[in-house]
Each structure stands twice: as structure tokens, then as C-alpha cells.
Design a protein around this motif. Structure first.
Motif, short mmCIF file in Angstrom:
data_model
loop_
_atom_site.label_atom_id
_atom_site.label_comp_id
_atom_site.label_asym_id
_atom_site.label_seq_id
_atom_site.Cartn_x
_atom_site.Cartn_y
_atom_site.Cartn_z
N PRO A 1 -1.44 -99.20 3.37
CA PRO A 1 -2.68 -99.94 3.15
C PRO A 1 -3.57 -99.95 4.39
O PRO A 1 -3.09 -99.73 5.51
N PRO A 2 -4.85 -100.22 4.22
CA PRO A 2 -5.75 -100.35 5.36
C PRO A 2 -5.50 -101.68 6.07
O PRO A 2 -4.93 -102.60 5.49
N THR A 3 -5.95 -101.78 7.31
CA THR A 3 -5.70 -102.98 8.10
C THR A 3 -6.79 -104.01 7.80
O THR A 3 -7.67 -104.29 8.62
N THR A 4 -6.69 -104.61 6.63
CA THR A 4 -7.70 -105.58 6.19
C THR A 4 -7.12 -106.97 5.97
O THR A 4 -7.86 -107.89 5.61
N THR A 5 -5.82 -107.14 6.20
CA THR A 5 -5.17 -108.45 6.16
C THR A 5 -4.10 -108.47 7.24
O THR A 5 -3.67 -107.41 7.74
N LYS A 6 -3.64 -109.66 7.58
CA LYS A 6 -2.55 -109.78 8.55
C LYS A 6 -1.30 -109.10 8.02
O LYS A 6 -0.57 -108.43 8.78
N ALA A 7 -1.04 -109.25 6.73
CA ALA A 7 0.15 -108.61 6.15
C ALA A 7 0.08 -107.09 6.27
O ALA A 7 1.09 -106.43 6.57
N ASN A 8 -1.09 -106.53 6.06
CA ASN A 8 -1.24 -105.08 6.19
C ASN A 8 -1.10 -104.63 7.64
O ASN A 8 -0.58 -103.55 7.92
N LEU A 9 -1.57 -105.45 8.57
CA LEU A 9 -1.37 -105.15 9.99
C LEU A 9 0.11 -105.09 10.31
O LEU A 9 0.58 -104.20 11.03
N GLU A 10 0.88 -106.01 9.77
CA GLU A 10 2.32 -106.03 10.03
C GLU A 10 3.00 -104.78 9.47
O GLU A 10 3.94 -104.25 10.07
N ILE A 11 2.52 -104.29 8.34
CA ILE A 11 3.06 -103.03 7.78
C ILE A 11 2.77 -101.88 8.74
O ILE A 11 3.63 -101.02 8.99
N LYS A 12 1.57 -101.86 9.29
CA LYS A 12 1.21 -100.79 10.24
C LYS A 12 2.04 -100.89 11.51
O LYS A 12 2.52 -99.87 12.04
N LEU A 13 2.24 -102.08 12.02
CA LEU A 13 3.06 -102.27 13.22
C LEU A 13 4.48 -101.76 13.00
O LEU A 13 5.08 -101.12 13.87
N GLU A 14 5.02 -102.03 11.84
CA GLU A 14 6.37 -101.56 11.53
C GLU A 14 6.41 -100.04 11.47
O GLU A 14 7.37 -99.41 11.94
N ALA A 15 5.37 -99.43 10.92
CA ALA A 15 5.31 -97.97 10.83
C ALA A 15 5.22 -97.33 12.21
O ALA A 15 5.72 -96.22 12.42
N ALA A 16 4.59 -98.02 13.16
CA ALA A 16 4.39 -97.46 14.50
C ALA A 16 5.57 -97.68 15.44
O ALA A 16 5.70 -96.99 16.45
N LYS A 17 6.42 -98.62 15.11
CA LYS A 17 7.48 -99.05 16.02
C LYS A 17 8.36 -97.88 16.45
O LYS A 17 8.87 -97.12 15.62
N GLY A 18 8.52 -97.72 17.77
CA GLY A 18 9.41 -96.70 18.32
C GLY A 18 8.86 -95.30 18.30
O GLY A 18 9.57 -94.36 18.68
N LYS A 19 7.60 -95.11 17.91
CA LYS A 19 7.04 -93.77 17.76
C LYS A 19 5.97 -93.43 18.78
O LYS A 19 5.57 -92.27 18.89
N VAL A 20 5.46 -94.40 19.54
CA VAL A 20 4.23 -94.17 20.29
C VAL A 20 4.51 -93.76 21.74
O VAL A 20 5.31 -94.37 22.44
N HIS A 21 3.83 -92.70 22.17
CA HIS A 21 3.99 -92.16 23.52
C HIS A 21 3.01 -92.77 24.51
O HIS A 21 3.19 -92.61 25.72
N VAL A 22 1.97 -93.43 24.00
CA VAL A 22 1.04 -94.18 24.84
C VAL A 22 0.89 -95.56 24.22
O VAL A 22 1.37 -95.82 23.12
N ASP A 23 0.19 -96.45 24.91
CA ASP A 23 -0.04 -97.78 24.35
C ASP A 23 -1.03 -97.70 23.19
O ASP A 23 -1.98 -96.90 23.22
N VAL A 24 -0.82 -98.53 22.19
CA VAL A 24 -1.66 -98.51 20.98
C VAL A 24 -2.08 -99.94 20.63
O VAL A 24 -1.24 -100.82 20.49
N ALA A 25 -3.39 -100.13 20.51
CA ALA A 25 -3.94 -101.39 20.00
C ALA A 25 -4.57 -101.11 18.63
O ALA A 25 -4.63 -99.95 18.20
N PHE A 26 -5.06 -102.14 17.98
CA PHE A 26 -5.44 -102.00 16.58
C PHE A 26 -6.74 -102.71 16.25
O PHE A 26 -6.96 -103.85 16.66
N TRP A 27 -7.60 -102.01 15.48
CA TRP A 27 -8.76 -102.62 14.86
C TRP A 27 -8.37 -103.19 13.50
O TRP A 27 -7.51 -102.64 12.82
N GLY A 28 -9.02 -104.28 13.11
CA GLY A 28 -8.98 -104.74 11.74
C GLY A 28 -10.21 -104.24 11.01
O GLY A 28 -11.13 -103.67 11.62
#
Length: 460
Positions: free
Chosen positions: A105-132
Motif C-alpha cells: 500500500p501507499p504511505t497514506t496511513t500510520k498502518a501503511n507506514l508500519e507495513i513499509k517499515l517492516e518491508a525495509a527492515k534489515g535491507k537498507v545499505h544507507v539510512d532511509v527516512a519516509f514521506w507520507g
């Protein structure tokens, strides 16, 4: 053990000079040592010191790319956190900020942000922040996302190209701005609006870039940016124009700033490096929205950077697969509009900027400090000072290289820069004191962090 990075060309807030950066075990800059202190670094910084002498290589703040479409979860055939952040690291980027759309889903709710955070966990080679994201009907979710730590929000004033992320009406935007008053957050605008009197495209000439260019005239941007400037003044909320391409809109931005409004604007590497006159028939890897315009327009953008009407330069990395880019038939009208370039932004900028007498200090300003400030990260990212994260890019501004597909780390090797010679070669990228990329070596395991804003990081 503490590490001292020393170079004869360190890009500091006050200019470029010989200096040493002492990095402690916490991954932050503990001290900036001046040239005379480097004569006896052990005395100045203490014993048990590991010294990395970089000679004439430039030691600069890590690039902050505040406009990247990672597309995970949901469209991982297009891109993903692992490949996008590997490419970023290879390009000297130490922080990317992921856009809210193209993922499902797109990052349009807090719940969707949490889904994206879970998808990114342990995969990022640089720091990553997020737009809503701001879409029709989600305004009641915005404060929850602010509290959850997004850097700000993005909306579209025209169709987005994906079903999950609707465009926002003026009424939707006004409701969002009311919600964001007092939060220190920022609303970023894809600032184009549909016009009623644009001529229908000549579908029999769909392989001609000019056919596509005619469908998105500068007035689409001018009309939208004029409205954004009015809303910014009315609601007193930080507003930001993403990927400004039309020079005709620059006076609106200039005048809004002169009135004291909190309006900023970015442009992109492709608008500063490419010109419509040089785009071949069927070369849909050049298609983006807003479009690449002509050489005269490009020079106006460079002038706007020099005069601080434009604040920053970002990639708008928006990759896609070969079928969605319509590479086989070269149909500009049907192809996905997006350019993949996150790995090459520093070199693209320097190649063109150095010809126009921009300096290394300018590079750090437009590619590092200003994007960090936009995203409320400037207390940790974007410049070199004591207490900042030890995020550095080590690069050779005199070296050139050819963009070869075998060296591209983003997922789909579809980019208008293939086989182009660029100036400025990234040698090494360091995030929080740890090497995340070194030319000629394998990538280490992912060491990046997922960044969620806390109150102490928001200083705007």
C-alpha cells in the motif's frame, strides 16, 4: 577505536580546507581537527587512533536524496530497498527519503507506514527516512503519521499514474494544510494541473519526444505553482515544489520567497543535464513528469540555483520495468514517466556544475544540506560538524567514468545515462562511521538505519 579521516580537501560549512574528522564509536563526528592539529594527531585526538589519510580526495558530507521512489512493497519488480540503497551507496548518498506512492500500500496511513517499515527492515545499505502522502479523504491520518515520524507529505495536483494514490483537489489540500498547522511538517506538491485547452496528442507520432512534450506545456506547472504559493501564504505551513522543470514558474517562487513565505523548490539532475533537442525518437528512458524541456530552459534553471530561487537538486529516482517503459515500441504517450538515476546524481551534478564554475561548497549545499533541512534532518545530516552523524562521501572530482550497465546497482538498468561519460567518481561512502561502499569491493552487509523523526530532530 576512534578513527581520524583526514584530507586536504574537506568540505566544511565555512569552505573547503585541510582538516581531520575524528569519529567516535557512536558513529558521530567527535571533533573537527584543523590542519595544524594534524601534525600530531595522536596528541590532539588521543592514543589508539586509526588514521585514514585520503590525500587530495574530497571528503564531503554524504549526499541526502530527498526524492526517491523505492516501490517496496508491492512493485518490487520495479525497485526495492536492497537495490535502491546499494545504488545510493555507490553514488555517495548516505540518506534517501522514500516517496509515499508506487508502493502497495501507499504511505497514506500510520498502518501503511508500519507495513513499509517492516518491508525495509534489515535491507537498507544507507539510512532511509519516509514521506507520507496526502490523497483524497486521508486528512484525519496526517497527525498520526507526523507523530510516527514521517518527514512530511506529498500530494499530486494531477493524476498520479497509479490507482492506489489519488490526486488531491484544492479542497483536499486545504484540509491537509489545516491539519498540518503547528506541526512543523511540510507539504510537497507535484505541481502540475490538467488544462482544458491542451491539444490532443498526435498518436501517430507517439515515438516523437516532441509529441509527448506538447502534452505537458509549462502552463501546467505555472498554474499549479501559482496556486501553491497562494496556499502557502494563506495557511503559513511549509510548502515545497518537487521536480520543478518549467523556467516560466521561477518568478512565482522568487516572489513568494521575497514575501517571506515558507516555500522551497527543487529541481532534478535530468532537467540540469538533458535537453529535449537531444532526445532520440523512441527513447522512452528519457520520459518523466514534468518533462525534460529545452536547452534555454535548462540554463534558466542553473541561473535559479545560483540565485537561490531553487533550493536543492535531487534524483526523483523513479524506475520501472522494460515493458512499462515501452522500450520495444518507443511509445512516449504510453510509457511510464520516470527516470532512474539515484546512483549517478553526484557525478551528474558535478559534470554540469563544474562547467558553470559552481564549487564543491555549492555541491554540498544543493545536494546535502538543503535536502536535509527540507526533511528536518539538519541536526544530524547534510553537513559536517561536531555531533553530526559521520556520514561522508569520499570522491575524486577530477576523475571521469563511463556509465556501464554492468556497474549499475539499481534493479532495472534502464536510464538515459547509459554510455555517457561523467565527471566525479565516488571512491567510498561512509554512514555513521562505517563503510557501506568502496569502489572495487563487495558491498558489506546492510548497515543503514530507518529514520523516524523525533521531536528533538525537528528544528524548523
Amino acid at each position: 577505536m576512534a578513527t581520524l579521516f583526514r584530507s586536504r580537501r574537506v568540505v566544511l560549512p565555512g569552505g573547503v580546507r585541510e582538516a581531520g574528522l575524528l569519529v567516535g564509536g557512536d558513529g558521530r563526528v567527535a571533533r573537527v581537527l584543523e590542519a595544524h592539529e594534524l601534525l600530531d594527531p595522536a596528541h590532539a585526538a588521543g592514543p589508539h587512533l586509526q588514521v585514514e589519510d585520503l590525500g587530495e580526495l574530497v571528503l564531503m558530507p554524504g549526499v541526502v536524496d530527498s526524492h526517491v521512489h523505492v516501490n517496496e512493497p508491492g512493485r518490487t519488480a520495479w525497485e526495492g530497498f536492497s537495490t535502491a540503497t546499494r545504488a545510493a551507496a555507490a553514488g555517495g548518498i548516505t540518506t534517501i527519503v522514500d516517496m509515499p506512492l508506487n508502493s502497495i500500500p501507499p504511505t497514506t496511513t500510520k498502518a501503511n507506514l508500519e507495513i513499509k517499515l517492516e518491508a525495509a527492515k534489515g535491507k537498507v545499505h544507507v539510512d532511509v527516512a519516509f514521506w507520507g502522502g496526502v490523497v483524497s479523504g486521508n486528512q484525519r491520518h496526517l497527525k498520526d503519521m507526523v507523530e510516527a515520524g514521517v518527514v512530511g507529505f506529498k500530494c499530486f495536483l494531477c493524476p498520479t499514474g497509479v490507482q492506489e494514490f489519488s490526486s488531491a483537489s484544492v479542497a483536499d489540500v486545504e484540509e491537509a494544510l489545516k491539519e498540518l498547522q503547528g506541526t512543523k511538517s511540510v507539504l510537497a506538491f507535484h505541481a502540475e494541473v490538467d488544462l482544458p485547452d491542451v491539444e490532443p496528442p498526435q498518436k501517430d507520432k507517439a515515438r516523437k519526444y516532441q509529441t509527448y512534450l506538447n502534452t505537458r506545456p509549462p502552463l501546467m506547472e505555472v498554474t499549479a505553482i501559482r496556486k501553491v504559493a497562494e496556499l502557502c501564504q494563506q495557511y503559513k505551513v511549509r510548502c515545497h515544489i518537487v521536480h520543478l522543470s518549467a523556467a516560466e514558474a521561477l518568478p512565482i517562487v522568487r516572489n513568494a520567497k521575497a514575501r517571506g513565505n515558507q516555500l522551497t523548490a527543487e529541481t532534478c539532475h535530468h532537467y540540469l543535464s538533458l535537453a529535449s533537442e537531444n532526445i532520440p525518437d523512441g527513447a522512452t528512458q528519457f520520459k518523466c513528469c514534468p518533462p525534460i524541456r529545452n536547452q534555454k530552459n535548462q540554463e534558466h534553471l542553473w541561473t535559479a540555483l545560483r540565485s537561490n530561487v531553487l533550493d536543492m537538486v535531487v534524483s526523483d529516482h523513479s524506475p520501472a520495468t522494460a515493458d512499462t517503459k515501452r522500450l520495444e515500441d518507443g511509445n512516449f504517450l504510453e510509457a511510464w514517466g520516470g527516470i532512474a538515476s539515484v546512483q549517478f546524481g553526484l557525478s551528474l551534478f558535478w559534470t554540469a556544475a563544474s562547467e558553470r564554475k559552481f564549487t564543491l561548497t555549492d555541491v554540498a549545499k544543493f545536494l546535502c544540506h538543503k535536502p536535509a533541512k527540507l526533511c528536518s534532518l539538519e541536526r544530524r545530516k547534510g553537513h559536517i560538524a561536531e555531533g553530526m552523524d559521520a556520514d561522508f562521501v569520499i570522491w575524486d572530482p577530477e576523475a571521469s567514468f563511463v556509465v556501464d550497465p554492468s556497474a549499475i546497482h539499481f534493479k532495472n538498468k534502464i536510464t538515459p545515462y547509459l554510455n555517457k561519460t561523467l565527471k566525479g567518481r565516488v571512491i567510498r561512502t561512509i554512514v555513521r562511521g562505517k563503510t557501506v561502499y568502496e569502489v572495487g569491493k563487495d558491498f558489506p552487509a546492510p548497515q543503514g538505519h530507518l529514520i523516524l523523526l523525533s521531536n528533538d530532530m525537528q528544528s524548523n
